[in-house]
Scaffold this motif. Structure first.
Motif, PDB file in Angstrom:
ATOM      1  N   LEU A 207      21.394  34.127  80.306  1.00 13.87           N
ATOM      2  CA  LEU A 207      20.486  34.958  80.741  1.00 13.87           C
ATOM      3  C   LEU A 207      20.256  34.862  82.357  1.00 13.87           C
ATOM      4  CD1 LEU A 207      19.086  37.709  80.228  1.00 13.87           C
ATOM      5  CD2 LEU A 207      17.072  36.176  79.769  1.00 13.87           C
ATOM      6  N   LEU A 208      20.030  33.847  82.575  1.00 11.04           N
ATOM      7  CA  LEU A 208      19.698  33.799  84.015  1.00 11.04           C
ATOM      8  C   LEU A 208      20.929  33.815  84.961  1.00 11.04           C
ATOM      9  CD1 LEU A 208      17.218  30.517  84.206  1.00 11.04           C
ATOM     10  CD2 LEU A 208      16.671  33.053  84.713  1.00 11.04           C
ATOM     11  N   ARG A 209      22.007  33.301  84.579  1.00 10.95           N
ATOM     12  CA  ARG A 209      23.220  33.622  85.142  1.00 10.95           C
ATOM     13  C   ARG A 209      23.883  35.004  85.278  1.00 10.95           C
ATOM     14  NH1 ARG A 209      24.813  31.374  89.176  1.00 10.95           N
ATOM     15  NH2 ARG A 209      24.794  29.574  88.237  1.00 10.95           N
ATOM     16  N   LYS A 210      23.373  35.972  84.223  1.00  8.10           N
ATOM     17  CA  LYS A 210      23.590  37.055  84.466  1.00  8.10           C
ATOM     18  C   LYS A 210      22.563  37.962  85.616  1.00  8.10           C
ATOM     19  CE  LYS A 210      25.653  38.380  79.723  1.00  8.10           C
ATOM     20  NZ  LYS A 210      25.087  39.144  78.611  1.00  8.10           N
ATOM     21  N   ARG A 211      21.458  37.515  85.515  1.00 12.64           N
ATOM     22  CA  ARG A 211      20.336  37.925  86.409  1.00 12.64           C
ATOM     23  C   ARG A 211      20.723  37.481  87.923  1.00 12.64           C
ATOM     24  NH1 ARG A 211      14.781  36.899  83.348  1.00 12.64           N
ATOM     25  NH2 ARG A 211      14.810  38.395  81.493  1.00 12.64           N
ATOM     26  N   LEU A 212      20.983  36.307  88.043  1.00 13.11           N
ATOM     27  CA  LEU A 212      21.407  35.688  89.351  1.00 13.11           C
ATOM     28  C   LEU A 212      22.718  35.042  89.524  1.00 13.11           C
ATOM     29  CD1 LEU A 212      18.054  33.389  89.048  1.00 13.11           C
ATOM     30  CD2 LEU A 212      18.304  35.694  90.210  1.00 13.11           C
ATOM     31  N   PRO A 213      23.683  36.219  89.503  1.00 10.47           N
ATOM     32  CA  PRO A 213      25.041  35.892  89.588  1.00 10.47           C
ATOM     33  C   PRO A 213      25.355  34.997  90.982  1.00 10.47           C
ATOM     34  CG  PRO A 213      24.924  38.106  89.842  1.00 10.47           C
ATOM     35  CD  PRO A 213      23.571  37.488  89.700  1.00 10.47           C
ATOM     36  N   ASP A 214      24.833  35.231  91.972  1.00 10.84           N
ATOM     37  CA  ASP A 214      25.227  34.593  93.240  1.00 10.84           C
ATOM     38  C   ASP A 214      24.498  33.304  93.731  1.00 10.84           C
ATOM     39  OD1 ASP A 214      27.171  36.640  93.552  1.00 10.84           O
ATOM     40  OD2 ASP A 214      25.518  38.108  94.185  1.00 10.84           O
ATOM     41  N   GLN A 215      23.620  32.746  92.854  1.00 17.04           N
ATOM     42  CA  GLN A 215      22.791  31.741  93.242  1.00 17.04           C
ATOM     43  C   GLN A 215      23.508  30.421  92.589  1.00 17.04           C
ATOM     44  OE1 GLN A 215      21.043  34.996  92.652  1.00 17.04           O
ATOM     45  NE2 GLN A 215      20.691  35.065  94.787  1.00 17.04           N
ATOM     46  N   SER A 216      22.944  29.377  93.012  1.00 16.45           N
ATOM     47  CA  SER A 216      23.119  28.094  92.417  1.00 16.45           C
ATOM     48  C   SER A 216      21.899  27.734  91.689  1.00 16.45           C
ATOM     49  CB  SER A 216      23.462  27.029  93.359  1.00 16.45           C
ATOM     50  OG  SER A 216      23.486  25.760  93.027  1.00 16.45           O
ATOM     51  N   LEU A 217      22.165  27.589  90.455  1.00 17.31           N
ATOM     52  CA  LEU A 217      21.003  27.026  89.508  1.00 17.31           C
ATOM     53  C   LEU A 217      21.032  25.696  89.141  1.00 17.31           C
ATOM     54  CD1 LEU A 217      21.210  30.047  86.713  1.00 17.31           C
ATOM     55  CD2 LEU A 217      20.082  29.836  89.004  1.00 17.31           C
ATOM     56  N   CYS A 218      19.794  25.155  89.191  1.00 17.55           N
ATOM     57  CA  CYS A 218      19.758  23.565  89.086  1.00 17.55           C
ATOM     58  C   CYS A 218      18.707  23.400  87.940  1.00 17.55           C
ATOM     59  CB  CYS A 218      19.232  22.975  90.328  1.00 17.55           C
ATOM     60  SG  CYS A 218      18.865  21.318  90.114  1.00 17.55           S
ATOM     61  N   LEU A 219      19.088  22.918  86.916  1.00 13.43           N
ATOM     62  CA  LEU A 219      18.247  22.512  85.685  1.00 13.43           C
ATOM     63  C   LEU A 219      17.727  21.300  85.911  1.00 13.43           C
ATOM     64  CD1 LEU A 219      17.160  23.541  82.949  1.00 13.43           C
ATOM     65  CD2 LEU A 219      19.269  22.223  81.826  1.00 13.43           C
ATOM     66  N   ILE A 220      16.200  21.198  86.168  1.00  8.48           N
ATOM     67  CA  ILE A 220      15.603  19.836  86.044  1.00  8.48           C
ATOM     68  C   ILE A 220      15.127  19.210  84.743  1.00  8.48           C
ATOM     69  CG2 ILE A 220      13.355  18.796  87.054  1.00  8.48           C
ATOM     70  CD1 ILE A 220      13.487  21.592  88.766  1.00  8.48           C
ATOM     71  N   MET A 221      15.669  18.121  84.410  1.00 11.02           N
ATOM     72  CA  MET A 221      15.409  17.359  83.302  1.00 11.02           C
ATOM     73  C   MET A 221      14.856  16.037  83.381  1.00 11.02           C
ATOM     74  SD  MET A 221      18.873  16.791  81.153  1.00 11.02           S
ATOM     75  CE  MET A 221      19.240  18.496  80.898  1.00 11.02           C
ATOM     76  N   GLY A 222      14.104  15.511  82.815  1.00 13.30           N
ATOM     77  CA  GLY A 222      13.546  13.939  82.723  1.00 13.30           C
ATOM     78  C   GLY A 222      14.722  13.126  82.179  1.00 13.30           C
ATOM     79  N   GLN A 223      14.584  11.999  82.176  1.00  6.51           N
ATOM     80  CA  GLN A 223      15.583  10.800  81.527  1.00  6.51           C
ATOM     81  C   GLN A 223      15.668  10.790  80.086  1.00  6.51           C
ATOM     82  OE1 GLN A 223      13.887   7.438  83.701  1.00  6.51           O
ATOM     83  NE2 GLN A 223      13.162   6.634  81.571  1.00  6.51           N
ATOM     84  N   ASP A 224      14.523  11.163  79.357  1.00  6.48           N
ATOM     85  CA  ASP A 224      14.380  10.951  78.146  1.00  6.48           C
ATOM     86  C   ASP A 224      15.385  12.214  77.608  1.00  6.48           C
ATOM     87  OD1 ASP A 224      12.843   8.974  78.147  1.00  6.48           O
ATOM     88  OD2 ASP A 224      11.249   9.948  77.418  1.00  6.48           O
ATOM     89  N   SER A 225      15.154  13.412  78.190  1.00  6.48           N
ATOM     90  CA  SER A 225      15.937  14.795  77.515  1.00  6.48           C
ATOM     91  C   SER A 225      17.407  14.465  78.017  1.00  6.48           C
ATOM     92  CB  SER A 225      15.401  15.760  78.460  1.00  6.48           C
ATOM     93  OG  SER A 225      14.159  16.053  78.074  1.00  6.48           O
ATOM     94  N   TYR A 226      17.650  13.699  79.104  1.00  2.83           N
ATOM     95  CA  TYR A 226      19.146  13.471  79.540  1.00  2.83           C
ATOM     96  C   TYR A 226      19.953  12.603  78.493  1.00  2.83           C
ATOM     97  CZ  TYR A 226      23.067  12.003  82.187  1.00  2.83           C
ATOM     98  OH  TYR A 226      24.098  11.640  82.637  1.00  2.83           O
ATOM     99  N   LEU A 227      19.172  11.658  78.129  1.00  7.19           N
ATOM    100  CA  LEU A 227      19.668  10.627  77.038  1.00  7.19           C
ATOM    101  C   LEU A 227      19.870  11.260  75.864  1.00  7.19           C
ATOM    102  CD1 LEU A 227      17.580   7.494  78.309  1.00  7.19           C
ATOM    103  CD2 LEU A 227      20.206   8.071  78.728  1.00  7.19           C
TER     104      LEU A 227
END
Length: 213
Positions: free
Chosen positions: A90-110
């Motif tokens: 959804l965000l990519r549709k709303r913000l097609p020309d921006q770079s999006l960076c998803l912030i996550m903690g190490q527990d979520s990443y693993l």
């Protein structure tokens, strides 16, 4: 290219540790904004007893003095589990020309291989994995998973030069604050004595009798 940080979570409740982390990411990556996205129905956690609307209201109060911080209620406005991949779509549709960076903690990443359609994440965003600077735990996924996540970003410039597709790591020493301990404290003591949350949020909790036994 503008860089927008995506900060999702239950925010149950939002606390000063969330704000410090968001400011650190903002300053380190030179983001144009950080979008706080409260989860309505978190897929990997029990549904919070406090409603999504209350949690969103607390986020709005907490970030009111920070113009670069934005409340985004897109997960509250749709049915079903709050899958991150659907939010990013959804965000990519709303913000097609921006770079999006998803912030996550190490527990979520693993635990990333347990996420819904996790291999598609980098088609929509970059991943910024935040971990404790003093942590000994390795952040690498199993080899077969890591190899499928493509590129490691070694400089913040790669996040702004590309709209998606890179992973980077941010070692930090976060404040010793947790939403769990705050909820426990709110249920056990005089509400005015609970540290770790903005005053406006504390007043809101008191006015709406949240987290009380």
């Amino acid at each position: 290219m503008e860089l927008i940080g995506i900060f999702g979570g239950t925010f149950n409740p939002i606390h000063n540790g969330h704000l410090v982390l968001a400011k650190t990411v903002l300053d380190t990556l030179h983001c144009n904004q950080i979008r706080f996205i409260p989860s309505a129905i978190p897929p990997h956690k029990a549904i919070p007893a406090v409603t999504a609307r209350h949690r969103a209201n607390m986020v709005q109060l907490a970030i009111a003095d920070h113009p670069e911080f934005i409340l985004d209620t897109c997960e509250l406005d749709r049915q079903g589990p709050s899958y991150t991949i659907e939010t990013l779509h959804l965000l990519r549709k709303r913000l097609p020309d921006q770079s999006l960076c998803l912030i996550m903690g190490q527990d979520s990443y693993l635990k990333l291989p347990t996420w819904h359609r996790w291999l598609e994440l980098l088609d929509y965003c970059h991943l910024l994995v935040v971990h404790r600077a003093d942590a000994e735990q390795k952040l690498q996924l199993h080899t077969e998973h890591q190899n499928r996540l493509v590129n490691i970003a070694h400089a913040a410039e790669q996040f702004t030069e590309n709209a998606h597709g890179f992973i980077s790591y941010l070692p930090v020493t976060p404040p010793d604050i947790s939403s769990t301990r705050i909820r426990e404290a709110l249920g056990q003591r005089e509400i005015a004595s609970v540290p770790g949350i903005p005053d406006k949020v504390l007043y809101y909790i008191k006015a709406n009798h949240l987290y009380q036994s």
